[in-house]
Design an enzyme around this catalytic site. Structure first.
Site, mmCIF file in Angstrom:
data_model
loop_
_atom_site.group_PDB
_atom_site.id
_atom_site.type_symbol
_atom_site.label_atom_id
_atom_site.label_comp_id
_atom_site.label_asym_id
_atom_site.label_seq_id
_atom_site.Cartn_x
_atom_site.Cartn_y
_atom_site.Cartn_z
ATOM 1 N N TYR A 150 0.813 -1.220 0.000
ATOM 2 C CA TYR A 150 0.000 0.000 0.000
ATOM 3 C C TYR A 150 0.843 1.265 0.000
ATOM 4 C CZ TYR A 150 -4.927 -1.240 0.271
ATOM 5 O OH TYR A 150 -6.188 -1.641 -0.022
ATOM 6 N N LYS A 217 5.392 -13.817 6.165
ATOM 7 C CA LYS A 217 6.049 -14.701 5.188
ATOM 8 C C LYS A 217 7.551 -14.582 5.422
ATOM 9 C CE LYS A 217 5.772 -17.369 1.569
ATOM 10 N NZ LYS A 217 5.437 -18.786 1.739
ATOM 11 N N ASP A 271 1.127 -18.790 4.333
ATOM 12 C CA ASP A 271 0.498 -19.859 3.537
ATOM 13 C C ASP A 271 -0.093 -20.925 4.458
ATOM 14 O OD1 ASP A 271 3.267 -19.784 3.892
ATOM 15 O OD2 ASP A 271 3.650 -21.382 2.468
ATOM 16 N N ASP A 295 -4.763 -8.425 3.435
ATOM 17 C CA ASP A 295 -5.760 -8.145 2.406
ATOM 18 C C ASP A 295 -6.402 -9.457 1.950
ATOM 19 O OD1 ASP A 295 -7.163 -6.866 0.451
ATOM 20 O OD2 ASP A 295 -5.460 -6.362 -0.810
#
Ligand code: NAP
Length: 404
Positions: A150, A217, A271, A295
């Protein structure tokens, strides 16, 4: 004439009994949704406080409505009103597709530094869901709203700027990028991460929720995603040492049981987290996430409990909060009094909680739950619920009021 909400020490709002609250009804179906929402909120506040409290709505404009009136999508007067009154609510705004147009939603978040996108996700009994046990989902996502993708730092493939950045990358890393690459930058700061995680832990403490999960991540991106995780744990230890306990400590020192009154801080790789919310959703309560992972997760979890039509949301900063429907303007239904106002109404209930008007918020949520339970719903739910009685957008508002 309403009164002004003020912002005191320790992130506390001082809310008068007749606060002025700016409203952006929004584009497309927004005005229909807002009409229904307004009647529901006013009925709940009256029922809860018998006239002692009331909201003084101040209608302001943004999006297409504002462009038609004053030739700007986000007029300064609208922004100034939110700055002055601090808490506001909005319907969906359309984002014209075209080069260089910056979404009004993104501008509002940026201008007011609304750094936490907060999405509670909970199943309302009776709402059709694609999973077997949607009632096991009861989570609040805190998604960082200002950094990561963003931040909007990108250069087009073939541009002089992209070439310059590539030369710098080559100098700093020895790596050569393909010359036809577009380039984006993903900044994640300690300040941005910690203020988000602080809000997430405060929420867990205030609502006596057992866990906060840092989702990242970090196995792939050491200095952004792994740093988010690291800074989150550091903040938990330094600012919440008396209430926070890590998952490792719970297993090493407490036999795998969270000590009474403590919040367990754990982390999961993004994930794997998408599997966890499907396979073991009841082990998660508050999620703190950087922007892009958050998101995806927000919409995936909303789908799990029946879709965006009923998913509320808020964008919160220090001293400012903007509550909003999470879906778009559904332009083909404009003016038809047909769409589901559930998302905006539940966002308004979040707003009532935020004002400290919990009794009114509960009435709103009860009303929705009872209307859905009685199968009195708008078209989008009716088409998936055998035996449902379909009502209009305003009709759904009335059904909620009758069942509060
Ligand atoms: P959308 O407006 O969310 O609508 C897509 C479909 O979702 C609708 O056709 C409808 O499906 C269903 N839907 C959405 N809201 C609903 C509601 N309240 N009740 C019942 N069904 C609902 O998505 P879009 O068509 O991609 O976007 C349209 C515009 O909205 C764009 O300009 C976009 O930029 C903007 N947008 C704004 C926001 C925001 O302001 N926060 C968020 C997303 C998109 P059916 O036709 O199957 O009934």
């Amino acid at each position: 004439m309403g009164q002004t909400i003020t912002y005191g020490a320790d992130d506390k709002l001082i809310v008068p009994d007749q606060p002025t609250i700016p409203v952006i009804p929004g584009d497309g179906i927004g005005p229909d949704l807002w009409n229904a929402t307004r009647t529901v909120v006013e009925a709940a506040v009256t029922k809860a406080y018998g006239g002692k409290r009331a909201v003084a709505w101040l209608e302001i404009f943004a999006g297409e409505g504002a462009f038609a009136k004053v030739g700007e999508y986000l007029p300064k007067a609208s922004l100034d009103a939110i700055r002055q009154y601090r808490v506001a609510i909005k319907g969906p705004l359309s984002t014209p597709v075209g080069k260089g147009f910056r979404s009004v939603n993104v501008q509002l978040r940026h201008e007011l530094d609304l750094y936490a996108c907060v999405r509670p996700v909970r199943h309302i009994p009776g709402v059709p869901s694609p999973v077997l046990a949607p009632e096991k989902v009861d989570m609040v996502i805190f998604r960082e709203n200002t950094e990561d993708v963003y931040a909007g730092i990108e250069w087009e493939a073939g541009s002089a700027e992209a070439a310059e950045v590539m030369a710098l990358v080559r100098k700093l890393t020895g790596k050569t990028l393909r010359p036809d690459s577009g380039i984006g930058i993903k900044p994640i700061s300690k300040t941005g991460s910690q203020r988000l995680v602080r809000r997430a832990i405060r929420h867990a403490v205030a609502h006596k929720l057992p866990t906060v999960t840092l989702v990242h991540k970090g196995n792939i991106m050491k200095y952004t995603e792994a740093a988010f995780r690291q800074w989150g744990y550091e903040l938990a230890a330094t600012e919440f040492g008396d209430v926070a306990v890590t998952e490792d400590e719970v297993f090493a020192k407490h036999g795998g049981k969270i000590p009474a009154g403590r919040v367990m801080i754990k982390d999961r790789i993004a994930d794997s987290m998408f599997q966890q919310v499907l396979l073991r959703p009841d082990e998660y309560h508050v999620l703190a996430m950087p922007n892009l992972n958050g998101d995806y997760m927000s919409d995936a979890l909303a789908a799990q409990v029946g879709g965006l039509g009923m998913a509320p949301g808020a964008n919160i900063g220090d001293g400012y909060a903007l509550f909003e429907a999470t879906h778009g303007t559904a332009p083909k239904y404009t003016g038809m009094d047909k769409s589901n106002p559930g998302s905006l109404i539940l966002s308004a209930a979040m707003m009532l909680d935020y004002l400290g008007w919990m009794e009114a918020a509960e009435l709103v949520r009860n009303g929705i739950q009872n209307a859905v339970g009685a199968k009195v719903v708008t078209y989008d739910l009716a088409r998936q619920m055998p035996g449902a009685a379909e009502v209009s957008c305003s009709g759904f508002g009335q059904a909620i009021i009758e069942r509060m």
